[in-house]
Design a protein around this motif. Structure first.
Motif, PDB file in Angstrom:
ATOM      1  N   ALA A 256      26.037  40.040  42.637  1.00 32.21           N
ATOM      2  CA  ALA A 256      26.214  41.341  43.291  1.00 32.21           C
ATOM      3  C   ALA A 256      27.589  41.917  42.954  1.00 32.21           C
ATOM      4  O   ALA A 256      27.739  43.114  42.720  1.00 32.21           O
ATOM      5  CB  ALA A 256      26.034  41.187  44.792  1.00 32.21           C
ATOM      6  N   ALA A 257      28.591  41.043  42.889  1.00 27.56           N
ATOM      7  CA  ALA A 257      29.953  41.497  42.610  1.00 27.56           C
ATOM      8  C   ALA A 257      30.067  42.079  41.208  1.00 27.56           C
ATOM      9  O   ALA A 257      30.856  43.001  40.973  1.00 27.56           O
ATOM     10  CB  ALA A 257      30.941  40.339  42.788  1.00 27.56           C
ATOM     11  N   GLN A 258      29.277  41.547  40.264  1.00 28.97           N
ATOM     12  CA  GLN A 258      29.328  42.100  38.901  1.00 28.97           C
ATOM     13  C   GLN A 258      28.962  43.577  38.871  1.00 28.97           C
ATOM     14  O   GLN A 258      29.380  44.312  37.984  1.00 28.97           O
ATOM     15  CB  GLN A 258      28.382  41.312  37.977  1.00 28.97           C
ATOM     16  N   GLY A 259      28.165  43.987  39.840  1.00 25.47           N
ATOM     17  CA  GLY A 259      27.766  45.395  39.890  1.00 25.47           C
ATOM     18  C   GLY A 259      28.856  46.323  40.383  1.00 25.47           C
ATOM     19  O   GLY A 259      28.802  47.520  40.129  1.00 25.47           O
ATOM     20  N   VAL A 260      29.847  45.791  41.094  1.00 20.79           N
ATOM     21  CA  VAL A 260      30.884  46.657  41.663  1.00 20.79           C
ATOM     22  C   VAL A 260      32.272  46.426  41.062  1.00 20.79           C
ATOM     23  O   VAL A 260      33.156  47.276  41.176  1.00 20.79           O
ATOM     24  CB  VAL A 260      30.963  46.518  43.210  1.00 20.79           C
ATOM     25  N   LEU A 261      32.458  45.263  40.432  1.00 19.19           N
ATOM     26  CA  LEU A 261      33.785  44.959  39.873  1.00 19.19           C
ATOM     27  C   LEU A 261      33.897  45.421  38.419  1.00 19.19           C
ATOM     28  O   LEU A 261      32.907  45.476  37.702  1.00 19.19           O
ATOM     29  CB  LEU A 261      34.057  43.454  39.931  1.00 19.19           C
ATOM     30  N   PRO A 262      35.128  45.721  37.954  1.00 16.11           N
ATOM     31  CA  PRO A 262      35.331  46.004  36.529  1.00 16.11           C
ATOM     32  C   PRO A 262      35.057  44.730  35.728  1.00 16.11           C
ATOM     33  O   PRO A 262      35.071  43.628  36.295  1.00 16.11           O
ATOM     34  CB  PRO A 262      36.795  46.414  36.444  1.00 16.11           C
TER      35      PRO A 262
END
Lengths: 251, 251
Positions: free
Chosen positions: B80-86
């Motif tokens: 999920a974090a890959q979708g919001v982090l650079p």
């Protein structure tokens, strides 16, 4: 002053450049070399490169040649060039070569390698330096498939669609896949490469590695000469031009 | 909803950030994590990091903790974090930990390594990832000097001048230099590190490696507690936070 034919070994990080070859509206490695080294040698330079690496492709050992009447001693060129080149382009070696020697035409073979980062999560330190493949790759199967591309073959299946109509026969001298932790490097030593050939071979290798295809698919795809049967074109940023060989070996 | 204490292992390329710790006028890793993950968890997050890496320092295994009432399953967080982090910040692992667990306070030891590229010419692919040292380094001599920093010592000589007046005693559990071709990596495993301590140790190691100092100089400099006798502060971009250890080992 007499004219010398100079040969340079050039390393670069391809991230910031639109490939090696000079273009009208985009910054290329060739343009930077011609412009910056031209200022060093005191006249306009026309530089020939051994390989036309694409946008984002890196090089450890690109080779270039050019003629100059400039007087800078050849042993001084790598250091002098550091003063005029950006930090992502470095002259690693310089030599005076016979007048008829040409970086591309005289080349006997080239080694490229392609780096894959194989983990379900990305490595932020390899974003610009490896293709991130999430699904576990079967490196044994990938390695087995490579026997089908060794030797002299028609590599049309691995040529960019719409590429120039050059003779599609090339000779692959050696190919192997090595693994070091989550990093897989696939190395290709060939006498010549068609446009996008390494990247299309790697796209096919990945299909074999994820068990979408079996190892012998490499043989059938090669035989078919049909680009549509090979895998996707692997992204440019995983590709490295390692070395260029000449009659006398490595320069 | 009940509050969970979440622990993340974070990798990042530090090139584009002004260090880990949040700052008023510059982008930090902590700010990006708090802002982006806050949007994922649906409320403001206060994130604690195990180590305050400086501008340009990289991390394979930074550890952070934060409390959340958000409902996202812990196993889903990395994806999920890959979708919001650079792309230059990646969550490699996520776990629910006991409420009293704190990324920095609970840490028992940390491993940093420092990468040097040792060749008379630069490697353009390592510009942001290693310190370029032109003079040939004597890795045997560097390795010999490391015995003088193993154990519990006052490391004042290797602390940034003007650093906070914390207790300068730290325990180094292990230190070694490894060589792979032109790349030298110096690894430091310690229970704690003073500000700039690894970079000042590396600056001193380089002085030993180029034979400006002998291996025992490491002992005398350490004993002197005098920052001016140690080497320069090695540049940040060669430094990597590798792992943080807790009572239960690696997370």
């Amino acid at each position: 002053m007499c004219e010398r034919n100079i040969c340079l070994t050039v390393a670069y990080d391809g991230t910031a450049y639109h490939g090696f070859q000079r273009q009208a509206n985009a910054l290329s490695i060739q343009q930077v070399l011609e412009d910056r080294l031209g200022s060093l040698f005191g006249h306009t330079l026309k530089i020939a490169g051994a390989a036309r690496t694409d946008t984002g492709v890196h090089a450890h050992g690109q080779v270039v040649t050019f003629k100059t009447t400039g007087s800078i001693p050849v042993s001084r060129i790598p250091f002098a060039a550091q003063g005029v080149l950006p930090t992502d382009i470095v002259i690693r070696k310089a030599a005076v070569v016979p007048a008829e020697f040409h970086a591309r035409i005289s080349a006997k073979s080239k080694i490229y390698y392609y780096r894959i980062y194989n983990n379900h999560l990305a490595d932020p330190l390899l974003i610009r330096y490896a293709w991130h493949i999430r699904r576990k790759l079967d490196i044994e199967r990938m390695s087995q498939s490579l026997k089908h591309i060794i030797g002299k073959h028609d590599f049309s299946a691995f040529r960019a669609t719409g590429g120039a109509t050059v003779n599609p026969v090339r000779e692959m001298l050696h190919a192997e896949c090595r693994q070091d932790g989550d990093v897989i490097e696939c190395l290709f030593h060939g006498t010549g490469f068609l446009y996008h050939m390494v990247r299309n071979l790697v796209g096919t290798l990945v299909n074999i590695g994820i068990h979408k295809l079996d190892a012998d698919a490499m043989f059938h795809i090669r035989e078919s000469r049909d680009r549509h049967r090979a895998g996707v074109t692997a992204p440019a940023h995983g590709l490295y031009l390692k070395e260029v060989y000449y009659e006398s070996g490595l320069l």
